[in-house]
Write a protein that holds these residues in place. Structure first.
Motif, PDB file in Angstrom:
ATOM      1  N   GLY A  79     112.233   0.920   7.346  1.00  0.00           N
ATOM      2  CA  GLY A  79     112.392   2.288   6.883  1.00  0.00           C
ATOM      3  C   GLY A  79     111.277   2.787   5.981  1.00  0.00           C
ATOM      4  O   GLY A  79     111.206   3.974   5.680  1.00  0.00           O
ATOM      5  N   GLU A  80     110.388   1.915   5.541  1.00  0.00           N
ATOM      6  CA  GLU A  80     109.327   2.295   4.612  1.00  0.00           C
ATOM      7  C   GLU A  80     108.104   2.874   5.330  1.00  0.00           C
ATOM      8  O   GLU A  80     107.430   3.747   4.815  1.00  0.00           O
ATOM      9  CB  GLU A  80     108.917   1.077   3.777  1.00  0.00           C
ATOM     10  CG  GLU A  80     107.961   1.398   2.667  1.00  0.00           C
ATOM     11  CD  GLU A  80     107.555   0.170   1.883  1.00  0.00           C
ATOM     12  OE1 GLU A  80     107.719   0.192   0.671  1.00  0.00           O
ATOM     13  OE2 GLU A  80     107.070  -0.803   2.497  1.00  0.00           O
ATOM     14  N   ASN A  81     107.783   2.346   6.499  1.00  0.00           N
ATOM     15  CA  ASN A  81     106.633   2.796   7.292  1.00  0.00           C
ATOM     16  C   ASN A  81     105.294   2.633   6.587  1.00  0.00           C
ATOM     17  O   ASN A  81     104.389   3.429   6.776  1.00  0.00           O
ATOM     18  CB  ASN A  81     106.819   4.242   7.738  1.00  0.00           C
ATOM     19  CG  ASN A  81     106.966   4.365   9.229  1.00  0.00           C
ATOM     20  OD1 ASN A  81     107.017   3.371   9.938  1.00  0.00           O
ATOM     21  ND2 ASN A  81     107.041   5.581   9.697  1.00  0.00           N
ATOM     22  N   ILE A  82     105.186   1.611   5.742  1.00  0.00           N
ATOM     23  CA  ILE A  82     103.924   1.304   5.058  1.00  0.00           C
ATOM     24  C   ILE A  82     103.501  -0.105   5.461  1.00  0.00           C
ATOM     25  O   ILE A  82     104.165  -1.074   5.106  1.00  0.00           O
ATOM     26  CB  ILE A  82     104.076   1.390   3.526  1.00  0.00           C
ATOM     27  CG1 ILE A  82     104.490   2.808   3.113  1.00  0.00           C
ATOM     28  CG2 ILE A  82     102.776   0.978   2.844  1.00  0.00           C
ATOM     29  CD1 ILE A  82     104.843   2.928   1.645  1.00  0.00           C
ATOM     30  N   PRO A  83     102.402  -0.242   6.235  1.00  0.00           N
ATOM     31  CA  PRO A  83     101.953  -1.575   6.648  1.00  0.00           C
ATOM     32  C   PRO A  83     101.290  -2.331   5.498  1.00  0.00           C
ATOM     33  O   PRO A  83     100.507  -1.762   4.739  1.00  0.00           O
ATOM     34  CB  PRO A  83     100.955  -1.288   7.767  1.00  0.00           C
ATOM     35  CG  PRO A  83     100.488   0.098   7.529  1.00  0.00           C
ATOM     36  CD  PRO A  83     101.586   0.825   6.797  1.00  0.00           C
TER      37      PRO A  83
END
Length: 125
Positions: free
Chosen positions: A72-76
Motif C-alpha cells: 500500500g505504500e508504493n515506495i520502492p
C-alpha cells in the motif's frame, strides 16, 4: 522471480532497521539473463529504450535489482545499498506494514523470469 510481488510474511515497523542477507551463490533468470542479488544489472540498449525503461517498476534502480516495498505504500526500497557487498543490505522504512519483495522488471515481463532465492531478514536492535 516470476511473481511481481513476493510477500515474505513479515510486518515491518516504522523506523525499525532490518538486515537483509543472501547466503551462498544464489541467482535467478530474466529469460536467459543470469542475475545475482541484490544489485541486478544495467540492462541492454533495448531494455533501456524509452518503451521499456519508463515501465520498470522502480525506475531509479538497476534492472532486476531486488526491491522491498510495504504493501500500500508504493515506495520502492532498493536492497542494493552497498555495491561492495551486494549480498547484505540495511534498510529502515517510513511506515509500518506487510513487506513484499520483487525483482525490478516491467510488469508484463515477469512471466519470463524463473528461479528463486532465499533471503534472511533480521530486525536490528
Amino acid at each position: 522471480a516470476q511473481e511481481p510481488k513476493n510477500f515474505v510474511g513479515l510486518r515491518v515497523e516504522k523506523g525499525q532497521a532490518y538486515l537483509f542477507t543472501v547466503h551462498g551463490d544464489q541467482f535467478w533468470y530474466d529469460k536467459n539473463r543470469l542475475n545475482r542479488p541484490f544489485c541486478g544489472e544495467s540492462g541492454s540498449w533495448l531494455m533501456n529504450s524509452v518503451l521499456l525503461f519508463r515501465d520498470k517498476k522502480a525506475p531509479d534502480s538497476h534492472w532486476f535489482s531486488l526491491i522491498a516495498e510495504i504493501e500500500g505504500e508504493n515506495i520502492p526500497h532498493d536492497l542494493c545499498t552497498d555495491g561492495n557487498n551486494p549480498t547484505v543490505s540495511n534498510l529502515s522504512f517510513g511506515s509500518s506494514g506487510m513487506l513484499f519483495l520483487y525483482a525490478n522488471d516491467v510488469e508484463c515481463f515477469y512471466d519470463n523470469n524463473h528461479g528463486k532465492i532465499r533471503i534472511e531478514i533480521q530486525r536490528r536492535k
